[in-house]
Design a protein around this motif. Sequence first.
Motif, mmCIF file in Angstrom:
data_model
loop_
_atom_site.group_PDB
_atom_site.id
_atom_site.type_symbol
_atom_site.label_atom_id
_atom_site.label_comp_id
_atom_site.label_asym_id
_atom_site.label_seq_id
_atom_site.Cartn_x
_atom_site.Cartn_y
_atom_site.Cartn_z
ATOM 1 N N THR A 150 37.436 -6.159 -11.771
ATOM 2 C CA THR A 150 38.295 -6.623 -10.675
ATOM 3 C C THR A 150 38.943 -7.947 -11.054
ATOM 4 O OG1 THR A 150 36.816 -5.575 -9.081
ATOM 5 C CG2 THR A 150 38.353 -7.197 -8.219
ATOM 6 N N ALA A 151 38.160 -8.854 -11.636
ATOM 7 C CA ALA A 151 38.683 -10.158 -12.035
ATOM 8 C C ALA A 151 39.774 -10.009 -13.095
ATOM 9 C CB ALA A 151 37.556 -11.044 -12.566
ATOM 10 N N ILE A 152 39.543 -9.165 -14.075
ATOM 11 C CA ILE A 152 40.527 -8.963 -15.145
ATOM 12 C C ILE A 152 41.803 -8.333 -14.589
ATOM 13 C CG2 ILE A 152 40.995 -7.667 -17.265
ATOM 14 C CD1 ILE A 152 37.967 -8.074 -17.926
ATOM 15 N N PHE A 199 42.459 -5.000 -0.601
ATOM 16 C CA PHE A 199 41.511 -5.388 0.443
ATOM 17 C C PHE A 199 40.126 -4.794 0.235
ATOM 18 C CE2 PHE A 199 45.665 -6.074 2.318
ATOM 19 C CZ PHE A 199 45.515 -7.335 2.858
ATOM 20 N N GLN A 200 39.728 -4.643 -1.021
ATOM 21 C CA GLN A 200 38.368 -4.149 -1.279
ATOM 22 C C GLN A 200 37.370 -5.218 -0.875
ATOM 23 O OE1 GLN A 200 38.232 -3.374 -5.507
ATOM 24 N NE2 GLN A 200 37.116 -5.246 -5.914
ATOM 25 N N SER A 201 36.165 -4.827 -0.598
ATOM 26 C CA SER A 201 35.118 -5.737 -0.158
ATOM 27 C C SER A 201 34.811 -6.766 -1.237
ATOM 28 C CB SER A 201 33.852 -4.937 0.167
ATOM 29 O OG SER A 201 32.794 -5.823 0.447
ATOM 30 N N PHE A 202 34.534 -7.998 -0.798
ATOM 31 C CA PHE A 202 34.138 -9.036 -1.742
ATOM 32 C C PHE A 202 32.868 -8.632 -2.480
ATOM 33 C CE2 PHE A 202 36.232 -12.444 1.120
ATOM 34 C CZ PHE A 202 37.464 -12.258 0.501
ATOM 35 N N ALA A 203 32.020 -7.851 -1.834
ATOM 36 C CA ALA A 203 30.760 -7.410 -2.445
ATOM 37 C C ALA A 203 31.001 -6.479 -3.630
ATOM 38 C CB ALA A 203 29.888 -6.723 -1.404
ATOM 39 N N TRP A 211 30.976 -19.892 -3.811
ATOM 40 C CA TRP A 211 30.370 -20.184 -2.513
ATOM 41 C C TRP A 211 29.624 -18.967 -1.983
ATOM 42 C CZ3 TRP A 211 31.338 -18.206 2.445
ATOM 43 C CH2 TRP A 211 30.712 -18.890 3.486
ATOM 44 N N LEU A 212 30.245 -17.789 -2.070
ATOM 45 C CA LEU A 212 29.592 -16.565 -1.610
ATOM 46 C C LEU A 212 28.285 -16.335 -2.356
ATOM 47 C CD1 LEU A 212 32.673 -14.170 -1.342
ATOM 48 C CD2 LEU A 212 31.334 -15.080 0.563
ATOM 49 N N SER A 213 28.296 -16.583 -3.648
ATOM 50 C CA SER A 213 27.101 -16.408 -4.468
ATOM 51 C C SER A 213 26.028 -17.433 -4.105
ATOM 52 C CB SER A 213 27.459 -16.523 -5.947
ATOM 53 O OG SER A 213 26.314 -16.469 -6.741
ATOM 54 N N ASP A 214 26.428 -18.689 -3.964
ATOM 55 C CA ASP A 214 25.476 -19.755 -3.641
ATOM 56 C C ASP A 214 24.833 -19.549 -2.273
ATOM 57 O OD1 ASP A 214 26.089 -20.938 -6.047
ATOM 58 O OD2 ASP A 214 27.402 -22.467 -5.183
ATOM 59 N N GLN A 215 25.604 -19.047 -1.333
ATOM 60 C CA GLN A 215 25.104 -18.848 0.023
ATOM 61 C C GLN A 215 24.315 -17.557 0.182
ATOM 62 O OE1 GLN A 215 25.446 -21.211 2.501
ATOM 63 N NE2 GLN A 215 26.178 -22.373 0.744
ATOM 64 N N GLY A 216 24.342 -16.712 -0.835
ATOM 65 C CA GLY A 216 23.656 -15.431 -0.754
ATOM 66 C C GLY A 216 24.372 -14.443 0.148
ATOM 67 N N LYS A 217 25.652 -14.689 0.407
ATOM 68 C CA LYS A 217 26.435 -13.798 1.268
ATOM 69 C C LYS A 217 26.660 -12.453 0.589
ATOM 70 C CE LYS A 217 27.343 -17.043 4.366
ATOM 71 N NZ LYS A 217 26.887 -17.011 5.733
ATOM 72 N N ILE A 218 26.846 -12.499 -0.717
ATOM 73 C CA ILE A 218 26.957 -11.269 -1.507
ATOM 74 C C ILE A 218 26.140 -11.470 -2.778
ATOM 75 C CG2 ILE A 218 29.232 -10.580 -0.639
ATOM 76 C CD1 ILE A 218 30.437 -11.643 -3.227
ATOM 77 N N GLN A 262 34.726 -7.561 7.216
ATOM 78 C CA GLN A 262 33.663 -8.374 6.623
ATOM 79 C C GLN A 262 34.254 -9.497 5.772
ATOM 80 O OE1 GLN A 262 30.491 -8.441 7.286
ATOM 81 N NE2 GLN A 262 29.977 -9.974 5.762
ATOM 82 N N ASN A 263 35.292 -9.178 4.996
ATOM 83 C CA ASN A 263 35.960 -10.207 4.192
ATOM 84 C C ASN A 263 36.550 -11.292 5.091
ATOM 85 O OD1 ASN A 263 35.363 -8.698 1.955
ATOM 86 N ND2 ASN A 263 37.471 -8.258 1.401
ATOM 87 N N GLU A 264 37.119 -10.872 6.219
ATOM 88 C CA GLU A 264 37.727 -11.829 7.144
ATOM 89 C C GLU A 264 36.689 -12.818 7.662
ATOM 90 O OE1 GLU A 264 41.057 -12.395 8.241
ATOM 91 O OE2 GLU A 264 41.227 -11.283 6.371
ATOM 92 N N ARG A 265 35.514 -12.318 8.021
ATOM 93 C CA ARG A 265 34.445 -13.195 8.509
ATOM 94 C C ARG A 265 34.005 -14.172 7.416
ATOM 95 N NH1 ARG A 265 33.353 -8.562 11.482
ATOM 96 N NH2 ARG A 265 32.085 -7.567 9.890
ATOM 97 N N LEU A 266 33.827 -13.665 6.205
ATOM 98 C CA LEU A 266 33.403 -14.518 5.097
ATOM 99 C C LEU A 266 34.464 -15.551 4.750
ATOM 100 C CD1 LEU A 266 31.726 -11.821 2.817
ATOM 101 C CD2 LEU A 266 30.577 -13.585 4.176
#
Length: 151
Positions: free
Chosen positions: A57-59, A47-51, A94-101, A8-12
């Motif tokens: 995770t950021a820290i 390789f955890q999901s972007f979702a 971008w993921l947030s703006d597009q509603g992908k996650i 899924q990450n690869e597709r995104l």
Amino acid sequence: MTANFNPQNERLRHQFLKVCRHARGYSEATVDQLARSILDFEKLTGFQSFADFDEDTAIAYKDKLRSRKTKAGKPISVASVRTNLLNVKRLFEWLSDQGKIKINREQIGFLNPSKAEIAMAKTSVTEKVIPTLAQCSRLLEILPKQTPIQR
């Protein structure tokens, strides 16, 4: 090693890089840098999901990134840390703006470099070469000075 990749990450990631290349007009060098930063983020997060992205995770990513070493054993530059953080931040925006996650914009803010890192990354570390007085004198001697314009 490809078994570790998250499909899924690869597709995104592929969609994001396509948008950057074609819709935003980024150069190939910039797109390659984005791809390297995102892959680096995925490796450091296992390789955890972007979702599953959150402030922890950021820290953790920032801490891992800041503690990385170059092949020579030196810490990576502050400019590299800043670039990687901002590239990954672009992806999540971008993921947030597009509603992908579904992700809180406040959580994305945890990918911001510190103000000290921003200031350090913007300062030039290269020494400026200043000609000596003798070099300046030599230059003035050899310059043409026959016409008023040349003088």
